[in-house]
Design a protein around this motif. Structure first.
Motif, PDB file in Angstrom:
ATOM      1  N   ALA A 150     -45.373 -39.907  83.004  1.00  0.00           N
ATOM      2  CA  ALA A 150     -45.831 -40.104  81.617  1.00  0.00           C
ATOM      3  C   ALA A 150     -47.325 -39.839  81.553  1.00  0.00           C
ATOM      4  O   ALA A 150     -48.050 -40.028  82.548  1.00  0.00           O
ATOM      5  N   TYR A 151     -47.776 -39.398  80.385  1.00  0.00           N
ATOM      6  CA  TYR A 151     -49.197 -39.125  80.146  1.00  0.00           C
ATOM      7  C   TYR A 151     -49.637 -39.901  78.908  1.00  0.00           C
ATOM      8  O   TYR A 151     -49.182 -39.600  77.798  1.00  0.00           O
ATOM      9  N   VAL A 152     -50.472 -40.893  79.117  1.00  0.00           N
ATOM     10  CA  VAL A 152     -51.007 -41.668  77.998  1.00  0.00           C
ATOM     11  C   VAL A 152     -52.252 -40.952  77.493  1.00  0.00           C
ATOM     12  O   VAL A 152     -53.209 -40.742  78.251  1.00  0.00           O
ATOM     13  N   ILE A 153     -52.242 -40.561  76.210  1.00  0.00           N
ATOM     14  CA  ILE A 153     -53.385 -39.839  75.654  1.00  0.00           C
ATOM     15  C   ILE A 153     -54.095 -40.718  74.613  1.00  0.00           C
ATOM     16  O   ILE A 153     -53.502 -41.647  74.056  1.00  0.00           O
ATOM     17  N   PRO A 154     -55.378 -40.440  74.332  1.00  0.00           N
ATOM     18  CA  PRO A 154     -56.184 -41.313  73.476  1.00  0.00           C
ATOM     19  C   PRO A 154     -55.751 -41.405  72.018  1.00  0.00           C
ATOM     20  O   PRO A 154     -55.969 -42.425  71.371  1.00  0.00           O
ATOM     21  N   SER A 155     -55.149 -40.331  71.503  1.00  0.00           N
ATOM     22  CA  SER A 155     -54.806 -40.306  70.082  1.00  0.00           C
ATOM     23  C   SER A 155     -53.772 -39.213  69.820  1.00  0.00           C
ATOM     24  O   SER A 155     -53.758 -38.186  70.517  1.00  0.00           O
ATOM     25  N   ARG A 156     -52.928 -39.442  68.820  1.00  0.00           N
ATOM     26  CA  ARG A 156     -51.957 -38.400  68.451  1.00  0.00           C
ATOM     27  C   ARG A 156     -52.664 -37.160  67.912  1.00  0.00           C
ATOM     28  O   ARG A 156     -52.105 -36.068  67.902  1.00  0.00           O
ATOM     29  N   HIS A 157     -53.924 -37.329  67.497  1.00  0.00           N
ATOM     30  CA  HIS A 157     -54.694 -36.215  66.944  1.00  0.00           C
ATOM     31  C   HIS A 157     -55.188 -35.246  68.026  1.00  0.00           C
ATOM     32  O   HIS A 157     -55.695 -34.177  67.694  1.00  0.00           O
ATOM     33  N   VAL A 158     -55.077 -35.614  69.303  1.00  0.00           N
ATOM     34  CA  VAL A 158     -55.422 -34.677  70.381  1.00  0.00           C
ATOM     35  C   VAL A 158     -54.161 -34.241  71.139  1.00  0.00           C
ATOM     36  O   VAL A 158     -54.238 -33.600  72.178  1.00  0.00           O
ATOM     37  N   ARG A 159     -53.006 -34.594  70.582  1.00  0.00           N
ATOM     38  CA  ARG A 159     -51.718 -34.278  71.219  1.00  0.00           C
ATOM     39  C   ARG A 159     -51.565 -32.777  71.471  1.00  0.00           C
ATOM     40  O   ARG A 159     -51.130 -32.357  72.554  1.00  0.00           O
ATOM     41  N   TYR A 160     -51.947 -31.971  70.497  1.00  0.00           N
ATOM     42  CA  TYR A 160     -51.780 -30.516  70.624  1.00  0.00           C
ATOM     43  C   TYR A 160     -52.558 -29.972  71.825  1.00  0.00           C
ATOM     44  O   TYR A 160     -52.086 -29.044  72.507  1.00  0.00           O
ATOM     45  N   ASP A 161     -53.733 -30.528  72.100  1.00  0.00           N
ATOM     46  CA  ASP A 161     -54.541 -30.045  73.220  1.00  0.00           C
ATOM     47  C   ASP A 161     -53.799 -30.224  74.547  1.00  0.00           C
ATOM     48  O   ASP A 161     -53.889 -29.380  75.431  1.00  0.00           O
ATOM     49  N   PHE A 162     -53.055 -31.310  74.671  1.00  0.00           N
ATOM     50  CA  PHE A 162     -52.270 -31.553  75.890  1.00  0.00           C
ATOM     51  C   PHE A 162     -51.020 -30.674  75.908  1.00  0.00           C
ATOM     52  O   PHE A 162     -50.641 -30.152  76.954  1.00  0.00           O
ATOM     53  N   LEU A 163     -50.410 -30.499  74.749  1.00  0.00           N
ATOM     54  CA  LEU A 163     -49.212 -29.658  74.663  1.00  0.00           C
ATOM     55  C   LEU A 163     -49.530 -28.205  75.021  1.00  0.00           C
ATOM     56  O   LEU A 163     -48.794 -27.559  75.762  1.00  0.00           O
ATOM     57  N   ARG A 164     -50.634 -27.690  74.484  1.00  0.00           N
ATOM     58  CA  ARG A 164     -50.968 -26.279  74.721  1.00  0.00           C
ATOM     59  C   ARG A 164     -51.354 -26.015  76.169  1.00  0.00           C
ATOM     60  O   ARG A 164     -51.334 -24.873  76.627  1.00  0.00           O
ATOM     61  N   ARG A 165     -51.699 -27.090  76.894  1.00  0.00           N
ATOM     62  CA  ARG A 165     -52.027 -26.954  78.321  1.00  0.00           C
ATOM     63  C   ARG A 165     -50.784 -27.079  79.194  1.00  0.00           C
ATOM     64  O   ARG A 165     -50.870 -26.976  80.417  1.00  0.00           O
ATOM     65  N   GLY A 166     -49.641 -27.355  78.562  1.00  0.00           N
ATOM     66  CA  GLY A 166     -48.390 -27.370  79.322  1.00  0.00           C
ATOM     67  C   GLY A 166     -47.851 -28.740  79.670  1.00  0.00           C
ATOM     68  O   GLY A 166     -46.866 -28.850  80.414  1.00  0.00           O
ATOM     69  N   ILE A 167     -48.461 -29.812  79.149  1.00  0.00           N
ATOM     70  CA  ILE A 167     -47.913 -31.142  79.397  1.00  0.00           C
ATOM     71  C   ILE A 167     -46.634 -31.289  78.565  1.00  0.00           C
ATOM     72  O   ILE A 167     -46.663 -31.079  77.346  1.00  0.00           O
ATOM     73  N   PRO A 168     -45.490 -31.629  79.195  1.00  0.00           N
ATOM     74  CA  PRO A 168     -44.227 -31.733  78.458  1.00  0.00           C
ATOM     75  C   PRO A 168     -44.297 -32.757  77.320  1.00  0.00           C
ATOM     76  O   PRO A 168     -44.813 -33.864  77.505  1.00  0.00           O
ATOM     77  N   GLU A 169     -43.797 -32.376  76.155  1.00  0.00           N
ATOM     78  CA  GLU A 169     -43.898 -33.217  74.960  1.00  0.00           C
ATOM     79  C   GLU A 169     -43.275 -34.595  75.167  1.00  0.00           C
ATOM     80  O   GLU A 169     -43.809 -35.607  74.712  1.00  0.00           O
ATOM     81  N   GLU A 170     -42.143 -34.626  75.876  1.00  0.00           N
ATOM     82  CA  GLU A 170     -41.439 -35.906  76.055  1.00  0.00           C
ATOM     83  C   GLU A 170     -42.203 -36.885  76.960  1.00  0.00           C
ATOM     84  O   GLU A 170     -41.928 -38.092  76.964  1.00  0.00           O
ATOM     85  N   LYS A 171     -43.175 -36.362  77.695  1.00  0.00           N
ATOM     86  CA  LYS A 171     -43.953 -37.233  78.586  1.00  0.00           C
ATOM     87  C   LYS A 171     -45.221 -37.787  77.925  1.00  0.00           C
ATOM     88  O   LYS A 171     -45.863 -38.685  78.470  1.00  0.00           O
ATOM     89  N   ILE A 172     -45.594 -37.242  76.781  1.00  0.00           N
ATOM     90  CA  ILE A 172     -46.853 -37.634  76.131  1.00  0.00           C
ATOM     91  C   ILE A 172     -46.668 -38.906  75.296  1.00  0.00           C
ATOM     92  O   ILE A 172     -45.774 -38.988  74.450  1.00  0.00           O
ATOM     93  N   LYS A 173     -47.520 -39.875  75.551  1.00  0.00           N
ATOM     94  CA  LYS A 173     -47.493 -41.155  74.829  1.00  0.00           C
ATOM     95  C   LYS A 173     -48.879 -41.398  74.214  1.00  0.00           C
ATOM     96  O   LYS A 173     -49.861 -41.565  74.934  1.00  0.00           O
TER      97      LYS A 173
END
Length: 391
Positions: A150-173
């Motif tokens: 799992a990858y805990v990210i600071p905000s849903r507003h930076v979610r795209y930055d993690f997605l575009r780098r290849g982090i699987p969507e289902e792992k992003i929290k």
């Protein structure tokens, strides 16, 4: 539940996040150990890694920015980073440690341990649930080459930055950056000032250089010190001419662990009573709540702490890389004023931020975009992942 938190001292933010998660876990009845994994090799290695990083940031922020840019460019290449292969040396010692010490989950507020567990997984080593916790409002270089559960990210507003780098969507929290509960605690300005021994009727401008005391802090302090003296001179004239009882202005300067910086600033301000100079402090939450305005470096952790404490603040002294991205995020959300060039811009920002309407708007944005309960949210995620493994 027994949890291992792997962190490093390359900047105080990672360890502060580790401390916040440990606090949350223990509050829910779990046990948590915080470990710098490099100490398993030797304490000397751990110290070298931390000191080299900190010294680079303190002595040459511009050079650090260049290193960050190289890393950002390198991630476009179709092979693993040097960081990945350097951390391969830690696999045998980490494997040995985890066999001798059983844990239900591993939390990592730092990239390096995430690289280690990724290689352990690649070698077929069984691990408990692994959770990476980002401490900046951007997907830092090489996060995408890690393989955590799992990858805990600071905000849903930076979610795209993690997605575009290849982090699987289902792992992003999107659970935020964890800070200690004292930053969210309801303490009035008057109570905080009383506890710190500060004056009730004074305008306090808090200047924080972060845990390392890096960036253009000396230049910034000189500028603010001159401004502060000028403000107080104007006040004296007004009092004499108009008999007004307006507030005096004072600077509170937090130098962090940088003793050289502390001594340098001591020579600049001397024993002037309009300046309160301190080094590393465990009372940062109180200082934030006692102050009227804060000027801080845009570190992910320090920015989150200020936002959770709900104080109007200015971002300045940014080190190129993650900090400039943090600054852009906070400013775009209306949570802070960003100053990229100290000369000219900073004093204008200080004058502007004293407006009541702007301060209230900024505080409202902070409450909207930053979670004060991130540590507990990460704790609940960890519990859920451990339960799923044990079903």
């Amino acid at each position: 539940m027994r949890v291992l938190i792997l962190s490093c001292g390359t900047g105080g933010g990672h360890n502060a996040a580790a401390s916040a998660m440990k606090e949350a876990l223990e509050a829910r009845g779990h046990s948590a150990d915080v470990l710098n994994p490099y100490t398993l090799k030797t304490n000397k290695l751990a110290k070298i890694i931390d000191v080299v990083y900190v010294r680079l940031v303190q002595i040459s922020p511009t050079l650090f920015g260049c290193v960050y840019k190289i890393g950002d460019a390198y991630r476009r290449l179709p092979w693993r980073s040097p960081v990945y292969f350097v951390n391969a040396q830690m696999v045998p010692v980490m494997d040995k440690y985890l066999k001798e010490n059983k844990y239900d989950a591993i939390l990592m507020p730092h990239l390096f341990p995430a690289e280690m567990v990724t290689q352990m997984k690649a070698k077929g080593i069984n691990l408990p649930p692994t959770i990476f916790v980002a401490t900046d409002y951007v997907c830092t270089p090489f996060t995408e080459e890690t393989n955590c559960d799992a990858y805990v990210i600071p905000s849903r507003h930076v979610r795209y930055d993690f997605l575009r780098r290849g982090i699987p969507e289902e792992k992003i929290k999107s659970l935020g950056i964890p800070v200690r509960k004292e930053f969210a605690k309801k303490v009035s300005k008057g109570e905080a000032r009383k506890e710190l021994g500060l004056e009730e009727d004074t305008f306090y401008l808090l200047v924080s250089a972060g845990s390392m005391g890096a960036g253009g802090i000396v230049k910034t302090i000189k500028l603010l010190y001159r401004w502060c003296k000028k403000q107080n001179k104007k006040l004296e004239k007004k009092r004499k001419n108009e008999n007004e009882n307006q507030r005096q202005t004072k600077l509170i300067i937090i130098c962090g662990n940088n003793k050289v910086l502390y001594e340098t600033l001591q020579k600049i301000v001397g024993d002037d009573d309009c300046v309160i100079l301190t080094g590393f402090t465990k009372q940062m939450a109180l200082y934030l709540k006692a102050s009227d305005v804060c000027i801080t470096k845009p570190g992910g952790l320090s920015s989150t702490e200020a936002a959770v404490a709900n104080i109007p603040f200015i971002h300045a002294m940014a080190i190129p890389g993650c900090e400039t991205r943090n600054l852009e995020f906070f400013e775009s959300c209306g949570m802070s004023i960003g100053v990229k060039k100290t000369k000219g811009q900073l004093i204008r920002a200080v004058n502007r931020i004293q407006g009541k309407e702007l301060c209230e708007t900024m505080k409202l944005a902070q409450r909207k975009f930053v979670r004060p309960d991130s540590g507990m949210a990460i704790c609940r995620l960890t519990e859920k992942m451990v339960r799923n493994v044990n079903l």
